[in-house]
Every structure is written in structure tokens, then in C-alpha cells.
Design a protein around this motif. Sequence first.
Motif, mmCIF file in Angstrom:
data_model
loop_
_atom_site.group_PDB
_atom_site.id
_atom_site.type_symbol
_atom_site.label_atom_id
_atom_site.label_comp_id
_atom_site.label_asym_id
_atom_site.label_seq_id
_atom_site.Cartn_x
_atom_site.Cartn_y
_atom_site.Cartn_z
ATOM 1 N N HIS A 296 51.760 -2.016 -54.020
ATOM 2 C CA HIS A 296 51.624 -3.424 -54.378
ATOM 3 C C HIS A 296 52.747 -4.282 -53.822
ATOM 4 O O HIS A 296 52.549 -5.473 -53.552
ATOM 5 C CB HIS A 296 51.549 -3.561 -55.904
ATOM 6 N N ARG A 300 51.979 -7.578 -51.609
ATOM 7 C CA ARG A 300 52.499 -8.921 -51.912
ATOM 8 C C ARG A 300 53.186 -9.519 -50.688
ATOM 9 O O ARG A 300 53.029 -10.711 -50.378
ATOM 10 C CB ARG A 300 53.463 -8.855 -53.097
ATOM 11 N N LEU A 320 47.324 -13.057 -54.662
ATOM 12 C CA LEU A 320 48.705 -12.998 -55.148
ATOM 13 C C LEU A 320 48.782 -13.114 -56.671
ATOM 14 O O LEU A 320 49.591 -12.444 -57.316
ATOM 15 C CB LEU A 320 49.532 -14.118 -54.496
#
Length: 356
Positions: A296, A300, A320
Motif C-alpha cells: 500500500h 500511495r 487515495l
Amino acid sequence: MKRVFSTLLGTIRGGLTTDKSRLAFSSNDRAAKDRTAARSMADAIDRAMELGLWEHADRLASCAARLAADHPRLTDRLARLRLAQGNAELALSLIEGCRQQPAAMRLLKAACLIMLGRKEEAHADLHRWSRRATAPLDARLMLALLEWEAGDHHAAIRAVARNLKHLEDPRSLQLLLLLALHDSRAEQAEKWAQRLRTCAAASPDVPNLDLLYRSLDLSPACHEVGPTDEQVNTLAMELVMAEPVIPALVEAQRRQPRRSSARLLCRALEAALPELTDQGAAFEALMSLAVLLDNHEAARGWAEMALELSPMSASVARFLQELPSPPPQAEAGRRQVLATIGRAPAEPPEIREKAA
């Protein structure tokens, strides 16, 4: 008189030659039509079996029976149909009645013999056949299963190991892994598992190894093997040449996730980034792949880079928002790593000094 006789004889000969030519042409034409019909019948039986239309497949088989002996492909489909229906004896008689027996049919014959309880005959033929370098991999796998069932585990391992002299076959590696675990040889099983993982990284046809390892109480994480530099560079070059296929490749991974393929695609995209025209689409592809790989933080980072290129992108903004918040200590390191991707490596100080 002689002239008349010669003319008459020539006419007769010419007529005979013409008749022979017509017969030959007619025979060739009939053979071509039979080949076409046999091919169509084989395809139709295949489709009927795939769709579970067994009565329809049965009717097709009745119509195709007269062509079977001269057409191996049709015989193969008919034999598979009868085998699927539980009639191994009829399947075997079809195979034995065919004038040609290619490798696939010979394997099918061994399967019929096994189902009929004639394992010794199947074993003898597979044993002779598997000694040849040209024998298919499946012949040795089938032989190994017969050896294992008979209690000769060493012979089973030798049979499968011969396949690996030709190429890294994932099915052979899986069988060797299972045999090692059955014999409680944990260290050898670990070696086969590692080798299988390496093979899986290079082959798109390997089944889900994570599921296999979990079912065997093996830790998938211990066997993670990344793609080689050669694989990454080759795929990167192909992605640059066929950039529009990138979203489709990512969607395929989303629908049927395969960690080894996803890792390869992710690394290849990173390597291809400087040469890609649509950087935003590449960032979005990378962020999707990062999620599939449970990274993750990287997802991002790629999403933020995509949003910098397209600030009005609602899909990236929503992506996001749905991502879990990163730990504070990871933020600085993530940005530093992402900032270096796609840049040329700096020259060592000694090289710069020489150039000056």
C-alpha cells in the motif's frame, strides 16, 4: 492400314490414361473431403463435450465412426468421449483400430489400460517409451505414478527426474515436491519448492503456487522468487512497443491475480517508465499492481505521482481516499525511493574525475 491401327491404339491408350487420371483425381478429392469431414467432426465432438451435450456428442460419434480408422485426431476425440462415458474398453478398441497412433493417442491408450486393470501392460509400454529422449513429459509422469503406486518410490523419482534433463517442467517439479513430502524428506522438499518457485517466475502456465504451498503447510513467503533482469528487460521493451495493452494486462491480473506475473509486470513497467508516452496511465497501472501485491505504501506513492500529472482525476483521488493511511516514519523513505525510479544512475566520483 498400319496408320489406322496406330491411331486406334493411341486413342485407346489415351482413353485409359484419362480414365486413370479421373480415378486418381476422384480418389484424391474424396480423401480431401474425408479429411475435412473428420476435422469438423472432431471439433464438433470437442465442443459438445465442453458444453456437456453428451447425447449430441453420441450422435456425432455414430456418424463419425466410419472415418475414425484413417484419421487419428478424430479417433482421439472419439476415444476421449468413450473414456469420459466410462467405456474404457470401447475407447481402447477405437485406438487399436486406428492406423496411426501419435503420442497423444499412445498416452490415452495407457490410460485405458490402467482403467481396465491392465496396469502391467501400461507400465511396460511407458517404461520402454520413457527411455527415449523424444518421449513426452506426460509419459514419464504417468510411469512415475505407476511406480509410486507399486511402492517403488526411487523408480518414481528417477522417472520424473529424467524430465528435468530436458527442461524445467513445473508439473514434474510439483510431483517431486509431493513425493519428497510423502517420504518426510523435508530438506529435499524445500529444494524442490524453491526450484518450483523459480520456474513459476518464468512461466505463465504454472498454477497457483501459493494455494499449493498452503495446502501442504509450506510458507509461500519463504519461496518468493522475483523475476530475472532478463525477463524484466524483455517485457519492458515489449511494453514500450505495445503501450496500449498495459491497462488490459493490469486488468487481467486484477481478475486472476498471480503474484509472480504481477511482480514481473510491475518491475517491467518501472523499467519502461522513461520511454512510455502516457506516464499518467503507467502510474495508475503501477498503483493497481502495488495493491495486488499488498504494497500500500508504493500504491500511495504511484497514486500521488499520477495525481500530480492529472490533478482533476476523480478515480485517482478516490483511490487515495480508500487506501489505509501510511505510518509517519514510512512516508519520507517512500518518497525518496519513488523519486529515484526512472532516473539514470549517477556516475561514480572516479569516473567523473577522469571525464573532467
